[in-house]
Design an enzyme around this catalytic site. Structure first.
Site, PDB file in Angstrom:
ATOM      1  N   CYS A 131     -62.740  33.787  34.422  1.00  0.00           N
ATOM      2  CA  CYS A 131     -63.983  33.245  34.457  1.00  0.00           C
ATOM      3  C   CYS A 131     -64.758  34.172  34.299  1.00  0.00           C
ATOM      4  O   CYS A 131     -65.854  34.739  33.511  1.00  0.00           O
ATOM      5  CB  CYS A 131     -65.153  32.269  35.490  1.00  0.00           C
ATOM      6  N   ALA A 151     -52.880  26.481  32.033  1.00  0.00           N
ATOM      7  CA  ALA A 151     -53.446  25.490  30.879  1.00  0.00           C
ATOM      8  C   ALA A 151     -53.366  26.648  29.625  1.00  0.00           C
ATOM      9  O   ALA A 151     -53.410  27.753  30.169  1.00  0.00           O
ATOM     10  CB  ALA A 151     -55.075  24.740  30.494  1.00  0.00           C
ATOM     11  N   GLY A 157     -59.722  25.810  22.608  1.00  0.00           N
ATOM     12  CA  GLY A 157     -59.775  24.849  24.128  1.00  0.00           C
ATOM     13  C   GLY A 157     -58.712  25.505  24.163  1.00  0.00           C
ATOM     14  O   GLY A 157     -57.652  26.232  23.416  1.00  0.00           O
ATOM     15  N   THR A 181     -48.243  14.660  43.539  1.00  0.00           N
ATOM     16  CA  THR A 181     -47.799  13.438  42.175  1.00  0.00           C
ATOM     17  C   THR A 181     -46.942  12.399  42.536  1.00  0.00           C
ATOM     18  O   THR A 181     -46.459  12.225  43.739  1.00  0.00           O
ATOM     19  CB  THR A 181     -46.627  14.323  41.928  1.00  0.00           C
ATOM     20  N   ASP A 229     -55.610  23.864  36.548  1.00  0.00           N
ATOM     21  CA  ASP A 229     -56.094  23.782  35.164  1.00  0.00           C
ATOM     22  C   ASP A 229     -55.355  22.036  34.916  1.00  0.00           C
ATOM     23  O   ASP A 229     -55.497  21.983  34.057  1.00  0.00           O
ATOM     24  CB  ASP A 229     -55.856  24.535  34.885  1.00  0.00           C
TER      25      ASP A 229
END
Lengths: 449, 449
Positions: B42, B114, B244, B273, B283
Site C-alpha cells: 500500500c 495476488a 486489478g 483449508t 490476498d
C-alpha cells in the site's frame, strides 16, 4: 399551542428549531437573558486567540436570523424571574425596558445552562479577573489584551476551559501560569495521562502549579498578584477564572422542580422534569451514564444539542429519547489532542468495578508516511467480563478518530478482545494495518488472566 | 514442530511472528519467491511519488532483520513449486542457485498473495508497460521516470491502485489519462459517489475515459500509443497497468486445495483449508462478508495482517477466529480521501436487500475553525429493519474517522436512527455537535416510511 423556552444557546435553540419543524403551527418563544443567542461556547477560546477572526464567527444565529430561519420568536435580554407552575406562566423581565410581564405557556423548556463558579476569595472583585462563559466575557478578555498588551496571566483551573484559554493566551505571546487545586490537570483523565498534558504545557513554556489553590488576589484597582495556599506569589497582568461551572438551577428549584444527586435538574429520558409540561435540557440538567446507569453531570455542547433535539420532539408530542452519555470529550491543548470516553480507572474503581488497564503507544498512520506521530492510548477494561469501560487518548493526530471508534464500541458493549475484529479502514496516509486500538484491546485483555 | 510458510509479505510474516511468539520452540521457515519480504504494498504509490524518499521506507523488515527480530527463518528468492499433501512436504526451488529441495512440514501456511492481471492485448509485451505489485515493479517505474523524464502516461484501470498511481505521477508533473472499462472509477463505490472522484481528477488536469477498454498498445520497441475500443488513440511515454489483481492459487489448486466461489482459496474461520494441517491467509484467500454472510474476496493489507495473526495462532494450537470483513477501504486521491464500508446500494440490491439511501454534506469540524471543509456522506440502510448496511464518504478531512465509526456501528448491527445516540467527541477543531453521520442516519431513516 404555546411553547416557552428559557435560554437560547445550544439546547434552547435546538429544541425550538426541532419543535417548529415538527409543528409549524406552534407558537414558540425563547427568552434569553443575554443579548447573544445560539453562540458556540466551545468556540470562544479560538475567538480569543484570533484563530476565529470575527465575533460573528462564533455566533451561529443572531436573534433576527434565528427568527427568520427557524420561525421561533426570540426575546433576547429577557430574563425569566419565576415559573408559576399552577397557572402555567412565567414572569419575564424585559431587561432593557425594565418591564415585568406574565407569559402563559402550554409547555415549558428550561435551558438555563451553567455559569462559571466565582469563588469567594479575597480580592475577587479586583479588575481584570475574567471568567469565560459567553461572548461578552470573551470580548472583555480580547479588549484587555488589545488595550493593555499584558505580558503575564494566571489561569486558575486546569480543566478544559483553563487549558484551551492557556493556548489562546500563548498565541498572544502572553506568559501563562496555570494554578490547579487538584494534583493533576484535566480531572476527567487518569493522572498518568494528565501528566502527558502537563509535560506538553511545560514544553510550551507554561508554568503548571498543581495541588495548590488560590487564597488571595492582590492589587490596587486591578489584580497584580495571585497568592496560593502554599504561599507562592504570582505576579500577573490579569487572571482567567476557570475553576469550573455550576448548573443554573435556581429558577427550577424555586418552582419546585426536582434536582438530581449531581445538583443539576433531574429529567427522564424524554427530558421531562417532575412537573407536568415542564422539560429541561442542556447544561442545567444531568444525564445518565450509559455504563454505570447512574446520573452524571457533564455539561458539553454536543450533549446540549442532543438534549435540545429530544426535548423539542417531546414538546410537540413526537416521542424521542435521550438515553445517556459516555462523557466523551476532546480538547486541543496546543499541539495535542486530548480525549476520553467512558470511565477512567479512578472512576471505575470509585464505582466498584474491578478493572485492568494498559497504556500503549501507536502510530497515527504508516511510519514511512509524512507527519508520522505516536499517540498514547489508555484502555480501561472490566476484569470479569472483558468489556471496554473507557479509554483516554492523547496525541498530535488521529486522536479524534480513535476516541470516536472507542465510544461507538463502548456504546455497543464491545469487549477489548473484539476490537481487533472491527474492519477499520487502512491506507498509509490514514492508519496502520493493525490499529493501536486493536493492540490496546489485545494487550489489556491479556491482563485479565 | 516445523511450520512452513509460503509467502513473506503481510500475511506470511504476521503469521510467522505470531506463531514464534506463541511457541518459541517451533521451527518456522518462510519461503518467498521475491528478494524483498514484509514490504508495504500500500505504500508503493508514495514511494513512486517520492513522498517516501527511501526504498527502505516501504520495507518493514529485510529478511535479516526479520530473522533477528522475530526468530523465524526467511528464505527469500525461494519459490515453492509444489505441495506434496500425503508426505507433508513442499518442493522448493532456490532461485539463485537453481536447486530443488524437499522440505518437510508439520503445519503449512499458504500466503501466496495476488498478482496483477496482465490482459492478453496486442502489444502487451512492449517496453514501458508497468504493473505495480512489489517493490521491484515500483523501482522500474521510478527508474523510468528518472531516466526518461516522461511527459505523458496512460493508466489502465480506475481502481484504487490506478488512482493512487495517478496521484504519484501528477507529483512528477506527468500528464495522465486514466482509461477504465467500467462506466465509473472505483467500482467499490456507487456511481454517484464515484462521480465526485472523477470531477476531482478532472480538476487536477487528469483525463478520465470511462466505459472504454484498451484493445491495443502500439509502438516500436516501447509503448507509444494506447488504442481504445471506441477508437481513441492516446499518445504516451509509458503505461501503468492497474486493471486489478487475481489471487495466486495455482499451487494450492494443484495440491487439491479447495477454492471458493470467488476463485480465491476457501478457508474456515481458523484459516484452515480443506486439507488437514494446511492453512491459508492473506490476498490468496476469500473472507466472509459480515453483512451478507457470503464469501467475498477483497485483497487488502489490513485484512491480510489479521488473517496472518489468526493463522499464526491456530498453527500453534491457540484457537483464534477471523470472523469476516465489511470490505472497509480508504484511499487518497490527490486531496480527497475516499472511503467505503459495508454494502453499496448496487451491491445491496444485487444481494436482494431492499434499501433506502441518502447523500448528505456535512462539515468536518466547526465552520468557524480553520480548514473547514464539507464531506459527502452516503448511507445505505435496510428498509425493513432500519439497520445500516453500508456507507461511502468522500472529502478532504475527517473521512477516515467517520468511515471507522460507521464500520464499528455496522459491526454492531446498529440502526441508522441509533447513530445519533453515540456519544461522539466534540470540540471545534475536530467536529460539530451533531455529526454528519448522525444527520445521515436520521435523514436516511426517515426515508424508510
Amino acid at each position: 399551542m404555546k411553547i416557552v423556552i428559557i435560554g437560547g444557546v445550544a439546547a434552547g435553540t435546538s429544541a425550538a428549531a426541532r419543535a417548529k419543524r415538527i409543528n409549524p403551527e406552534a407558537e414558540i418563544v425563547i427568552f434569553e437573558r443575554d443579548s447573544d443567542i445560539s453562540y458556540s461556547g466551545c468556540g470562544l477560546p479560538y475567538y480569543i486567540s484570533n484563530i476565529v477572526e470575527e465575533r460573528d464567527g462564533v455566533i451561529i444565529y443572531t436573534p433576527e436570523r434565528f427568527e427568520a430561519k427557524k420561525g421561533a420568536e426570540v426575546k433576547s435580554q429577557h430574563s425569566v424571574e419565576d415559573i408559576l407552575v399552577d397557572s402555567k406562566e412565567v414572569i419575564v423581565r424585559d431587561i432593557l425596558r425594565d418591564e415585568i410581564n406574565r407569559v402563559k405557556y402550554d409547555k415549558l423548556l428550561i435551558a438555563t445552562g451553567a455559569s462559571p463558579i466565582v469563588p469567594e476569595i479575597k480580592g475577587i472583585d479586583l479588575d481584570n479577573i475574567f471568567p469565560l462563559r459567553n461572548v461578552h466575557n470573551a470580548d472583555r478578555i480580547i479588549d484587555h489584551i488589545q488595550l493593555n498588551q499584558p505580558k503575564k496571566a494566571v489561569v486558575i483551573g486546569g480543566g478544559y476551559i483553563g487549558l484551551e484559554l492557556t493556548e489562546s493566551l500563548l498565541e498572544h505571546d502572553i506568559e501563562v501560569s496555570v494554578v490547579e487545586k487538584a494534583h493533576q490537570v484535566l480531572t476527567n483523565l487518569d493522572d498518568d495521562m494528565a501528566e502527558i498534558v502537563v509535560e506538553h504545557l511545560q514544553d510550551k513554556g507554561v508554568e503548571v502549579i498543581l495541588g495548590d489553590g488560590v487564597i488571595e488576589f492582590q492589587g490596587d484597582k486591578s489584580v497584580e498578584r495571585v497568592i496560593t495556599e502554599s504561599g507562592q506569589e504570582l505576579d500577573c497582568d490579569f487572571v482567567i477564572l476557570a475553576i469550573g461551572v455550576r448548573p443554573n438551577t435556581d429558577l427550577a428549584k424555586r418552582a419546585g422542580i426536582e434536582l438530581g444527586q449531581t445538583g443539576a435538574i433531574k429529567v427522564n429520558s424524554k427530558m421531562e422534569t417532575n412537573i407536568a409540561d415542564i422539560y429541561a435540557a442542556g447544561d442545567c440538567v444531568e444525564s445518565t451514564n450509559l455504563i454505570t446507569g447512574q446520573p452524571i453531570w457533564v455539561p458539553l455542547g454536543s450533549t446540549a444539542n442532543k438534549h435540545g433535539r429530544v426535548a423539542g420532539s417531546n414538546l410537540c408530542g413526537v416521542e424521542d429519547e435521550f438515553k445517556g452519555i459516555l462523557a466523551t470529550s476532546i480538547t486541543k491543548v496546543c499541539d495535542l489532542a486530548v480525549a476520553c470516553t467512558g470511565l477512567t480507572v479512578r472512576e471505575a474503581k470509585e464505582k466498584g468495578y474491578d478493572v485492568v488497564s494498559s497504556v500503549i503507544k501507536a502510530g497515527n498512520h504508516a511510519g514511512y508516511y509524512p507527519d508520522y506521530t505516536k499517540i498514547t492510548i489508555k484502555l480501561v477494561v472490566e476484569k470479569d467480563s472483558g468489556r471496554v469501560l473507557g479509554g483516554q487518548i492523547i496525541g498530535k493526530d488521529g486522536v479524534d478518530k480513535r476516541i470516536d471508534v472507542l465510544a461507538t464500541a463502548i456504546h455497543n458493549e464491545m469487549k477489548a478482545a473484539e476490537l481487533i475484529d472491527i474492519d477499520l479502514s487502512y491506507a498509509p496516509p490514514f492508519s496502520v494495518p493493525k490499529d493501536g486500538l486493536m493492540i490496546a484491546g489485545l494487550v489489556t485483555d491479556k491482563k485479565r488472566n
